[in-house]
Design a protein around this motif. Structure first.
Motif, PDB file in Angstrom:
ATOM      1  N   UNK A 106       0.819  -1.222   0.000  1.00  0.00           N
ATOM      2  CA  UNK A 106       0.000   0.000   0.000  1.00  0.00           C
ATOM      3  C   UNK A 106       0.852   1.272   0.000  1.00  0.00           C
ATOM      4  N   UNK A 107       2.082   1.171   0.524  1.00  0.00           N
ATOM      5  CA  UNK A 107       2.969   2.347   0.527  1.00  0.00           C
ATOM      6  C   UNK A 107       3.687   2.519  -0.808  1.00  0.00           C
ATOM      7  N   UNK A 108       3.613   1.511  -1.657  1.00  0.00           N
ATOM      8  CA  UNK A 108       4.312   1.570  -2.946  1.00  0.00           C
ATOM      9  C   UNK A 108       3.356   1.721  -4.126  1.00  0.00           C
ATOM     10  N   UNK A 109       2.092   1.333  -3.907  1.00  0.00           N
ATOM     11  CA  UNK A 109       1.132   1.260  -5.012  1.00  0.00           C
ATOM     12  C   UNK A 109      -0.048   2.183  -4.760  1.00  0.00           C
ATOM     13  N   UNK A 110      -0.542   2.773  -5.844  1.00  0.00           N
ATOM     14  CA  UNK A 110      -1.774   3.554  -5.796  1.00  0.00           C
ATOM     15  C   UNK A 110      -2.674   3.070  -6.934  1.00  0.00           C
ATOM     16  N   UNK A 111      -3.865   2.569  -6.562  1.00  0.00           N
ATOM     17  CA  UNK A 111      -4.821   2.091  -7.552  1.00  0.00           C
ATOM     18  C   UNK A 111      -5.887   3.155  -7.773  1.00  0.00           C
ATOM     19  N   UNK A 112      -6.081   3.532  -9.037  1.00  0.00           N
ATOM     20  CA  UNK A 112      -7.100   4.518  -9.411  1.00  0.00           C
ATOM     21  C   UNK A 112      -8.242   3.745 -10.068  1.00  0.00           C
ATOM     22  N   UNK A 113      -9.417   3.811  -9.458  1.00  0.00           N
ATOM     23  CA  UNK A 113     -10.549   3.018  -9.925  1.00  0.00           C
ATOM     24  C   UNK A 113     -11.326   3.767 -11.009  1.00  0.00           C
ATOM     25  N   UNK A 114     -11.495   3.096 -12.140  1.00  0.00           N
ATOM     26  CA  UNK A 114     -12.236   3.661 -13.275  1.00  0.00           C
ATOM     27  C   UNK A 114     -13.479   2.803 -13.525  1.00  0.00           C
ATOM     28  N   UNK A 115     -14.626   3.267 -13.027  1.00  0.00           N
ATOM     29  CA  UNK A 115     -15.882   2.536 -13.210  1.00  0.00           C
ATOM     30  C   UNK A 115     -16.298   2.586 -14.676  1.00  0.00           C
ATOM     31  N   UNK A 116     -16.281   1.428 -15.344  1.00  0.00           N
ATOM     32  CA  UNK A 116     -16.643   1.351 -16.764  1.00  0.00           C
ATOM     33  C   UNK A 116     -17.785   0.342 -16.919  1.00  0.00           C
ATOM     34  N   UNK A 117     -19.033   0.773 -16.739  1.00  0.00           N
ATOM     35  CA  UNK A 117     -20.170  -0.158 -16.806  1.00  0.00           C
ATOM     36  C   UNK A 117     -20.535  -0.528 -18.239  1.00  0.00           C
ATOM     37  N   UNK A 118     -20.024  -1.670 -18.683  1.00  0.00           N
ATOM     38  CA  UNK A 118     -20.239  -2.097 -20.071  1.00  0.00           C
ATOM     39  C   UNK A 118     -21.265  -3.221 -20.189  1.00  0.00           C
ATOM     40  N   UNK A 119     -21.772  -3.710 -19.054  1.00  0.00           N
ATOM     41  CA  UNK A 119     -22.639  -4.889 -19.080  1.00  0.00           C
ATOM     42  C   UNK A 119     -24.099  -4.582 -18.776  1.00  0.00           C
ATOM     43  N   UNK A 120     -24.521  -3.369 -19.125  1.00  0.00           N
ATOM     44  CA  UNK A 120     -25.945  -3.078 -19.034  1.00  0.00           C
ATOM     45  C   UNK A 120     -26.356  -2.182 -17.887  1.00  0.00           C
ATOM     46  N   UNK A 121     -27.666  -1.958 -17.736  1.00  0.00           N
ATOM     47  CA  UNK A 121     -28.207  -1.017 -16.750  1.00  0.00           C
ATOM     48  C   UNK A 121     -27.832  -1.337 -15.305  1.00  0.00           C
ATOM     49  N   UNK A 122     -27.809  -2.613 -14.937  1.00  0.00           N
ATOM     50  CA  UNK A 122     -27.448  -2.964 -13.558  1.00  0.00           C
ATOM     51  C   UNK A 122     -26.018  -2.551 -13.240  1.00  0.00           C
ATOM     52  N   UNK A 123     -25.144  -2.666 -14.220  1.00  0.00           N
ATOM     53  CA  UNK A 123     -23.747  -2.246 -14.022  1.00  0.00           C
ATOM     54  C   UNK A 123     -23.654  -0.738 -13.821  1.00  0.00           C
ATOM     55  N   UNK A 124     -24.405   0.026 -14.618  1.00  0.00           N
ATOM     56  CA  UNK A 124     -24.368   1.479 -14.454  1.00  0.00           C
ATOM     57  C   UNK A 124     -24.987   1.895 -13.120  1.00  0.00           C
ATOM     58  N   UNK A 125     -26.053   1.233 -12.718  1.00  0.00           N
ATOM     59  CA  UNK A 125     -26.689   1.552 -11.444  1.00  0.00           C
ATOM     60  C   UNK A 125     -25.696   1.361 -10.287  1.00  0.00           C
ATOM     61  N   UNK A 126     -24.965   0.246 -10.303  1.00  0.00           N
ATOM     62  CA  UNK A 126     -24.002  -0.019  -9.237  1.00  0.00           C
ATOM     63  C   UNK A 126     -22.832   0.951  -9.298  1.00  0.00           C
ATOM     64  N   UNK A 127     -22.402   1.278 -10.509  1.00  0.00           N
ATOM     65  CA  UNK A 127     -21.318   2.256 -10.660  1.00  0.00           C
ATOM     66  C   UNK A 127     -21.735   3.610 -10.089  1.00  0.00           C
ATOM     67  N   UNK A 128     -22.965   4.024 -10.374  1.00  0.00           N
ATOM     68  CA  UNK A 128     -23.464   5.291  -9.829  1.00  0.00           C
ATOM     69  C   UNK A 128     -23.532   5.228  -8.302  1.00  0.00           C
ATOM     70  N   UNK A 129     -23.977   4.077  -7.785  1.00  0.00           N
ATOM     71  CA  UNK A 129     -24.034   3.922  -6.338  1.00  0.00           C
ATOM     72  C   UNK A 129     -22.661   4.026  -5.699  1.00  0.00           C
ATOM     73  N   UNK A 130     -21.660   3.412  -6.329  1.00  0.00           N
ATOM     74  CA  UNK A 130     -20.296   3.446  -5.804  1.00  0.00           C
ATOM     75  C   UNK A 130     -19.708   4.859  -5.859  1.00  0.00           C
ATOM     76  N   UNK A 131     -19.950   5.537  -6.971  1.00  0.00           N
ATOM     77  CA  UNK A 131     -19.424   6.900  -7.106  1.00  0.00           C
ATOM     78  C   UNK A 131     -20.147   7.870  -6.173  1.00  0.00           C
ATOM     79  N   UNK A 132     -21.437   7.600  -5.909  1.00  0.00           N
ATOM     80  CA  UNK A 132     -22.162   8.411  -4.925  1.00  0.00           C
ATOM     81  C   UNK A 132     -21.602   8.169  -3.533  1.00  0.00           C
ATOM     82  N   UNK A 133     -21.233   6.936  -3.227  1.00  0.00           N
ATOM     83  CA  UNK A 133     -20.591   6.629  -1.943  1.00  0.00           C
ATOM     84  C   UNK A 133     -19.238   7.328  -1.845  1.00  0.00           C
ATOM     85  N   UNK A 134     -18.565   7.464  -2.976  1.00  0.00           N
ATOM     86  CA  UNK A 134     -17.275   8.165  -3.010  1.00  0.00           C
ATOM     87  C   UNK A 134     -17.422   9.614  -2.563  1.00  0.00           C
TER      88      UNK A 134
END
Length: 226
Positions: A106-134
Motif C-alpha cells: 500500500x505504501x508503494x502502489x496507488x490504484x485509481x478506480x475507473x468505473x466502466x459499466x459495459x454490461x448493461x443497466x445494472x452495471x451502471x446503477x451499481x457504478x453510480x451507487x459506488x461513485x455516490x458513496x465516493x
C-alpha cells in the motif's frame, strides 16, 4: 456501316473488365497461399491498430492517474488505473488480486478506480451507487460490499448503502448528480481513447497496458519496485 460510338465504348469496357476478371481469377487459383497471407496480414494490422498501446498510456497519463473525480486506494508511486465493471466475473477475480497487492504494498502502489459499466443497466446503477458513496469518502467500503452482494435492483443497492452507513438522502441525490455523471463520462471517453474493448483493463504508469485479467499483478508490481 455506321456504329454507335457509345455502344462500342461500353462493349470495349466490358471486354476489358471480363479479361481482367479472368486474369485475376486465374492468378488467385494459382496463388491461394499469397491470398491467405495477404488477408492474415491485413487482419493482423487491423487488430494491432485497434489494440491499446504504451504510447496511449503516456498521452493520457493525467486523465488515467491524476483525475480528481476517480476514487483511489494506496499512496505509492506505482500508479495503476483499473477499469472494471461490477458485474464482470473476471473483474471479481481481479479485485482479489488487487486487494492482495494493496495489502502488501500500500505504501508503494496507488490504484485509481475507473468505473466502466459495459454490461448493461445494472452495471451502471451499481457504478453510480459506488461513485455516490465516493462523495461521502466510502467508495472502498461500497466497492467491497457490492462485490459480496452483487446488487441488481435498487432495493439491493440500498441495502449495501445502508450497511456501510451512508447518508441515504444524500447518496440517492448524488447517484443522479452531475459530478457522478461527469465521472462516468470521463471514464467512457478515456476508454475510447485507449481503445479499451472490455473489462478488466489495467494501465500502469508510465507506459504499461494489460487488456484482460492480470493474475501476475503481484509479480509485475514487485518487478517495478526493483
Amino acid at each position: 456501316m455506321k456504329y454507335n460510338i457509345g455502344i462500342i465504348s461500353a462493349l470495349s469496357l466490358t471486354l476489358i473488365s471480363c479479361t481482367s476478371d479472368k486474369q485475376i481469377e486465374e492468378w488467385v487459383q494459382k496463388n491461394p497461399e499469397k491470398i491467405m497471407k495477404a488477408l492474415m496480414d491485413h487482419q493482423r494490422a487491423q487488430q494491432e491498430a485497434n489494440q491499446p498501446k504504451p504510447e496511449d498510456v503516456k498521452q493520457n497519463a493525467a486523465a488515467l492517474f491524476e483525475h480528481e473525480g476517480s476514487p483511489r486506494s494506496g499512496s505509492g508511486n506505482i500508479k495503476i488505473a483499473y477499469f472494471f465493471d461490477f458485474n464482470c466475473g473476471h473483474c471479481a477475480r481481479q479485485k482479489e488480486t488487487i486487494k492482495e497487492v494493496l495489502k502488501k504494498h500500500s505504501d508503494d502502489v496507488q490504484v485509481v478506480y475507473k468505473n466502466l459499466p459495459v454490461l448493461g443497466p445494472a452495471s451502471e446503477m451499481t457504478a453510480r451507487g459506488a461513485l455516490a458513496a465516493h462523495q461521502q469518502n466510502k467508495f472502498v467500503e461500497f466497492y467491497e460490499e457490492a462485490y459480496k452482494n452483487r446488487p441488481r435492483s435498487p432495493e439491493a443497492l440500498e441495502k449495501v448503502a445502508k450497511k456501510i452507513g451512508l447518508d441515504m438522502k444524500r447518496w440517492k441525490a448524488d447517484m443522479e448528480s452531475e459530478v457522478v455523471t461527469q465521472e462516468l463520462s470521463h471514464v467512457q471517453e478515456l476508454a475510447g481513447k485507449l481503445k479499451i474493448r472490455g473489462t478488466p483493463f489495467l494501465a500502469i504508469a508510465p507506459d504499461k497496458v494489460f487488456p484482460g485479467r492480470v493474475d501476475q499483478l503481484m509479480e509485475i508490481v514487485e518487478s517495478i519496485k526493483q
